[in-house]
Scaffold this motif. Structure first.
Motif, short mmCIF file in Angstrom:
data_model
loop_
_atom_site.label_atom_id
_atom_site.label_comp_id
_atom_site.label_asym_id
_atom_site.label_seq_id
_atom_site.Cartn_x
_atom_site.Cartn_y
_atom_site.Cartn_z
N ARG A 47 0.84 -1.21 0.00
CA ARG A 47 0.00 0.00 0.00
C ARG A 47 0.87 1.25 0.00
N VAL A 50 2.25 1.85 -3.46
CA VAL A 50 1.26 2.44 -4.37
C VAL A 50 1.04 3.92 -4.04
N THR A 51 0.76 4.21 -2.75
CA THR A 51 0.36 5.59 -2.42
C THR A 51 1.54 6.53 -2.24
N VAL A 55 1.99 6.46 -7.41
CA VAL A 55 1.10 7.52 -7.89
C VAL A 55 1.88 8.73 -8.39
N LEU A 156 -1.26 0.09 -13.05
CA LEU A 156 -0.96 -0.09 -11.63
C LEU A 156 -1.14 -1.56 -11.24
N SER A 188 -7.24 0.19 -3.11
CA SER A 188 -6.17 1.19 -3.15
C SER A 188 -5.90 1.63 -4.59
N LYS A 191 -8.59 4.15 -5.59
CA LYS A 191 -8.30 5.45 -4.97
C LYS A 191 -7.12 6.13 -5.66
N ALA A 192 -6.09 5.33 -5.96
CA ALA A 192 -4.89 5.88 -6.58
C ALA A 192 -5.22 6.50 -7.94
N GLN A 195 -6.83 9.78 -7.46
CA GLN A 195 -5.82 10.75 -7.01
C GLN A 195 -4.95 11.21 -8.18
#
Lengths: 228, 267
Positions: A47, A50-51, A55, A156, A188, A191-192, A195
């Motif tokens: 996680r 990814v975040t 991103v 992703l 996730s 959401k990514a 974002q």
């Protein structure tokens, strides 16, 4: 069914011979230090990857490449290729990425030939570009008429799929645990993508410092199964 | 603030110096007999506050050699509205040497700070560049939580981008202490060394120089695509970061120029 769907399955398949299976992008350092050792600790690491990393780098690069392709702005693509490559300060991560990018360019050119892909390949061959998987993937998907949000989420996903399979081998984890991780990370990814689509482009290339240092330290990890 | 330096005979001298607003500079020092000049920047009196903007332009002509440092830490206070913006442009001509060794940046509660640095080098120039980012400390022993530190460095070698570094720290965001981010550390140091003499062998030797001092911190070294390397350190104190960076720069000064470590007597 969208006619690009099967092509996307093929591009995201971890059997696509890009060499991604030999890169852990710093994960192996955490495994050796016993910071990542089971399903939960790997999920937390993933996680973060990814975040905190994807991103701002690959994810935003997909979006910027897509926008440049929509405008027919090839110059912007070459600028992005250089910027995202030199943004990776850890040598193994940078070199691993452009090796994967080069392999993907070769495969892409064979399977889904297009003038811009072949120009990109030519530029990497004569040292004018590096080859970045996020850009190559976006180029191939764009010519297959895949929409932007689908490009972002599938790119992703394919990166995460590769890392998870490497974690299954490297930690090691059970195959079923790996599948649970791939299901749970989907939230996730969604959401990514949201974002990335609204991200200020001034945020391009921001790094997670602990991860970056682990990627550098991997150069000194003695017994290893991954090249980064 | 604008400063340009040139080499006259065996000595680096000031070609032009100009400052206005809060930035001030002392007269140049010469710390040894190498001819390398040393300038001290004096930070704005109380520190940076809301909406402050600063610009620093440094030019080193061919063969000029300069150490640029600060007299004390740069403090960033509460910035509720507009982040403090610091812009730096550094131009290094062929054969010049810049050692930029500022004191740490201390970000207090609710501080927002952005820094953009662009470095344009000609082949044959040398750069030692460092940054230390620290949270401020309150009298009751708690670390302050700043809002944002965002630092970007771009280095161009003969007009080609060869490194882009972007740190964005927002301690209030969830997970910032966790794996991948600050990992329980509070201080972050970065050092960039650009020189034609940098190679994998130099890096191996640097690792053996600092290798025994890597307790209580997390540090990594790696080569850039060409002509340089970066050192990144997470630690619990400024002192730890300064020691590791000084060990690296002292080793390279000795190796490349047969010079002693930089001894800045500030206090």
């Amino acid at each position: 069914m969208d006619n690009y769907l099967l092509s996307l399955f093929q591009l995201c398949d971890s059997n696509l011979p890009t060499g991604a299976f030999s890169h852990s992008f710093g994960l192996e350092t955490y495994i050796q230090e016993n910071k990542v050792h089971d399903k939960d600790s790997f999920s937390e690491w993933l996680r973060m990857y990814v975040t905190g990393q994807l991103v701002y780098t690959d994810g935003l690069a997909c979006r910027l490449a897509f926008e440049a392709l929509e405008r027919n702005d090839a110059e912007e693509i070459w600028t992005l290729d250089r910027k995202i490559t030199v943004q990776a300060l850890p040598r193994e991560t940078r070199e691993g990425t452009y090796k994967i990018g080069e392999r993907m360019l070769t495969i892409g050119n064979d399977l889904y030939p297009a003038p811009l892909l072949s120009l990109y390949k030519e530029k990497t061959a004569n040292g004018e570009a590096f080859g970045h998987p996020a850009i190559v993937f976006t180029m191939i998907a764009h010519q297959l008429n895949v929409p932007e949000n689908v490009i972002l989420s599938t790119y992703l996903y394919s990166t995460i799929l590769g890392l998870t399979q490497n974690a299954v081998r490297g930690i090691p984890l059970g195959q079923t645990a790996g599948q649970f991780i791939l299901r749970d990370i989907q939230q996730s990814i969604t959401k990514a993508v949201e974002q990335i689509r609204i991200m200020d482009i001034a945020d391009f290339g921001a790094v997670a410092p602990g991860l970056e240092i682990s990627q550098m330290k991997h150069e000194r990890v003695h017994i290893r199964i991954f090249m980064s | 603030m604008r400063l340009s330096m040139e080499k006259k005979r065996d000595k680096t001298v000031t070609k032009q110096v100009y400052f206005q607003g809060a930035f001030k500079m002392l007269r140049p020092h010469y710390l040894d007999n190498s001819g390398q000049a040393c300038y001290f920047l004096i930070n704005p009196g109380g520190g940076y506050v809301d909406g402050d903007r600063y610009r620093m332009e440094i030019t080193l002509e061919e063969q000029a050699e300069l150490i640029l440092t600060t007299q004390s830490a740069t403090k960033v206070y509460r910035t509720p509205h507009t982040p403090v913006l610091q812009e730096n442009e550094i131009i290094l001509k062929k054969g010049s040497v810049l050692e930029y060794i500022p004191d740490p940046l201390i970000a207090y509660r609710d501080a927002k700070y952005k820094q953009n640095t662009i470095i344009r080098m000609e082949r044959g120039a040398t750069l030692f560049y460092s940054d230390i980012l620290t949270p401020g400390w309150s009298p009751d022993g708690e670390w302050f939580r700043y809002d944002l530190l965002q630092l970007k460095n771009e280095i161009y070698l003969d007009e080609k981008l060869i490194m882009f570094d972007h740190l964005k720290l927002q301690p209030d965001e969830a997970g910032v202490d966790g794996i991948g981010y600050m990992e329980g550390y509070t201080h972050l140091g970065s050092m960039i060394v650009m020189s034609e003499q940098v190679n994998e062998d130099v890096l191996q030797r640097l690792y053996s120089v600092i290798g025994k001092d890597l307790d209580e911190c997390k540090a990594g070294l790696s080569l850039l695509i060409e002509g340089g390397f970066t050192l990144r350190i997470l630690a619990h104190s400024t002192q730890k970061i300064e020691e590791l960076m000084a060990a690296c720069s002292s080793f390279l000064r000795k190796e490349w120029y047969d010079r002693d470590p930089v001894a800045l007597r500030k206090y």
